[in-house]
Design a protein around this motif. Structure first.
Motif: not given
Ligand SMILES: [Zn+2]
Length: 676
Positions: A100-115
């Protein structure tokens, strides 16, 4: 797909059958979210540099295989998982909690990649004047940006970079120099786990059961410190019977366990082409939406292929927009006060803890900060309520008209054109929310939402604009010589109508005539027409059903308004005044004080009614369960004037009007009688 927010009030520990009340359940959920939050924050902070973000953006793991879509698997493939770090602290965590923790980190980092992609594109095409891009710079930026970046996002990111430039004197090189690692929300994304941590069962029409393993301590030391909890929750009515709930995310808000439950519901597919009836909607300055219904008459000569009825559909939120304007002013005032207090505080000597001025300033700052937060929340909620109410109205209009599509003005072209703003103009943010809400609600009814180019919609005459006649904008219909905004007058054909109404007719025509140019964006399903197909709009009045007096006159071959018989006209004296029955005067204004004696407090079940007008009995006849005709009930706002939603009547040459349902019974009875 939508998300419903539910509340978990209590839970049952499955092993012991013990019922856990709200506060204890909240504490245990908070322990779980604190554990995942710490792990996620660790991963995000550790990977917040250009090299690691490049690695993630590349989409290929160290073994040369493409990274999977599932976030937590991708994180593990890259070797960024939190397995070792969490085990060292002596805390027992199952592998699912780490997921669960890794999933949230992945979502945040992928959003950061877009930004990061957006920031890189803006930096690569940094304009000479950061406050304004010329045509060449704008084209270069659009070419460098990824697909589907909104104008608002570009503006916000440009402002952010400009702030860094003003602070440091040089342009930043990367997103990591513009932003700190993002703050991690205290929530557990249970979607990454499987049945060993969480299960969700729908138990009824409006209820579901969430089973989840929760820690019994803040730092669980072994498997025994985890237990299965069964949380029964009530689903809101938006979750339909066919909806399929998915694994939720849990968090704590206002001391309660909030369960954000995504759900999928099947929707009918909306056609892009083949529409004959459609409402066109125009954005006003204060009037949120102005619309017109148009019908496409194919097979007719080109002149007047689009035909509108003269009815103007209008969602007038002028009063709400004035309220929002006042609130925004108040918010700015409070923000200025808060910053002033903070500036004064920073100038005081920090060593002196008992300074009287410091105590007063700190108290003032606290009060102002709380008030500012509240005003912000009020604006947010009012924006939200207004946007959804307007969207509901628009979709209801389309459904009542039997239209399969709604044509809207494209906000992107509207922004480029630069809308004239009044003092109390609605913000572009509200308009964006309205579009999103219309798309969501229309999808449920199988109605397509298509945007058409806004350029020139209010410039050219809807009646004869194809030939190039430009409308003259005047303040009012009786002042055609002056320059104004509200009213449109065509010197060529003599058209005189509301400015927004004229624009709405043109929007509906552009949509109906340009249907075959409708494009659907592959990822988002957003539909647009980018090509302008102009055509003049004729206006046909609906045929009115003759009144009862007219029908009687036709039947009896008499005049519609017969002269009264001679006896009634023989008036010899003035009509005497009627004797006053009641001496009580009624005022329309709400009284400050109670005008009627209070009910006896001794009567059981009888409380004191608050001052003000007595509640009125329902006006509708008892037992009638028809649609509520009062538009205020529809919008939810007392001071919004919205056109009532009516089904489409017959046009000249249109299909006949459907028989109202309440007459269906009579019709059948009549037919049977005739048969007999
Ligand atoms: Zn004209």
């Amino acid at each position: 797909m939508a998300t419903a927010s539910c509340t978990g009030y209590r839970a049952v520990v499955e092993a012991s059958g013990e019922v856990v009340a709200g506060p204890v359940l909240g504490e245990r959920v908070a322990w779980l979210t604190a554990l995942t939050q710490a792990m996620t924050a660790g991963i995000v902070a550790e990977r917040w540099d250009a090299r690691d973000l490049d690695l993630l953006a590349g989409g290929v793991g160290p073994d040369g295989r493409v990274l999977p879509v599932k976030g937590w698997v991708a994180i593990r493939r890259l070797g960024w998982g939190c397995a070792a770090a969490a085990g060292s602290g002596g805390v027992y965590l199952s592998d699912r909690v780490r997921r669960c923790a890794e999933e949230q980190a992945a979502r945040m980092l992928r959003a950061a990649v877009h930004r990061r992609g957006v920031v890189a594109a803006i930096l690569a095409t940094w304009p000479r004047d950061p406050r304004r891009r010329d045509e060449v710079e704008r084209k270069a930026l659009r070419a460098a940006l990824p697909q589907g970046v909104s104008a608002a996002e570009i503006r916000n990111r440009t402002r952010q970079i400009r702030a860094v430039l003003e602070r440091d004197g040089v342009l930043p090189g990367d997103l990591t120099e513009v932003e700190e690692p993002p703050r991690v929300a205290a929530q557990a994304v249970l979607a990454a786990a499987d049945r060993q941590l969480v299960t969700l069962i729908r138990t009824g029409e409006s209820s579901a059961m969430l089973r989840v393993q929760l820690p019994l301590k803040a730092t669980p030391a072994s498997r025994k410190d985890w237990a299965w909890h069964a949380i029964a929750m009530t689903l809101p009515p938006t979750v339909g019977a066919q909806a399929r709930p998915c694994t939720p995310t849990v968090r704590i808000a206002d001391g309660r366990v909030r369960i954000d439950l995504p759900f999928q519901s099947p929707i009918p597919s909306a056609r892009a082409v083949g529409h004959t009836v459609a409402p066109g909607l125009d954005w006003g300055v204060n009037t949120l939406l102005t619309g017109s219904v148009a019908r496409l008459r194919d097979g007719q000569p080109r002149e007047g292929r689009v035909c509108a009825d003269g009815r103007m559909l209008r969602y007038d939120a002028t009063v709400i927009s004035a309220k929002l304007h006042r609130l925004r002013g108040h918010r700015e005032h409070l923000a200025a006060k808060r910053d002033h207090c903070a500036a004064l505080l920073s100038g005081l000597n920090t060593a002196d803890a008992h300074d009287v001025r410091r105590v007063a300033l700190e108290r003032g700052l606290r009060v102002v900060a709380v008030e500012h937060e509240r005003v912000c929340a009020r604006i947010r909620r009012l924006d939200h309520a207004l946007a959804w109410s307007a969207a509901r109205w628009a979709v209801d209009q389309a459904v009542a008209l039997g239209a399969g599509v709604i044509y809207l003005e494209d906000l992107a072209t509207l922004e480029a054109r630069g809308v004239r703003r009044g003092n109390a103009a609605l913000s572009g943010q509200v308009r964006g929310m309205v579009i999103e809400a219309i798309r969501h609600l229309a999808a449920k009814d199988g109605v397509a939402v298509v945007t058409v180019p806004a350029r020139g919609t209010s410039r050219y005459c809807p009646r004869c604009g194809e030939g190039g006649s430009v409308l003259r904008h005047v303040p009012a219909p009786d002042r055609p010589g002056e320059r104004g905004w509200k009213w449109a007058y065509c010197p060529a054909c003599g058209l005189s109508c509301d400015r927004d109404h004229a624009a709405a007719e043109r929007i509906a025509a552009r949509g109906l005539l340009g249907q075959r140019h409708t494009r659907t964006a592959p990822g988002t399903g957003v539909r647009t027409i980018a090509v302008v197909v102009e055509g003049n709009v004729t206006r046909a009045r609906r045929r009115n059903r003759p009144t009862r007096a007219a029908r009687r006159a036709r039947r009896t071959q008499t005049d519609v308004h017969p002269r009264p018989p001679a006896r009634a006209r023989a008036k010899t004296r003035p009509t005497p005044k009627r004797r006053q029955v009641s001496r009580t005067k009624t005022f329309s204004r709400v009284p400050d004080r109670r005008t009627v004696p209070a009910p006896d407090p001794g009567t059981p079940g009888m409380g004191k009614r608050p001052a003000g007008q007595a509640p009125q009995a329902s006006r509708s006849p008892a037992g009638r369960t028809g649609p509520v005709r009062n538009p205020h009930h529809r919008t939810g706002f007392h001071r919004v004037a919205a056109t009532p939603v009516l089904p489409l009547g017959t046009y000249a040459g249109g299909p006949p009007r459907a028989t109202p349902a309440r007459n269906a019974g009579n019709l059948q009875a009549n037919t049977e009688n005739r048969r007999r």
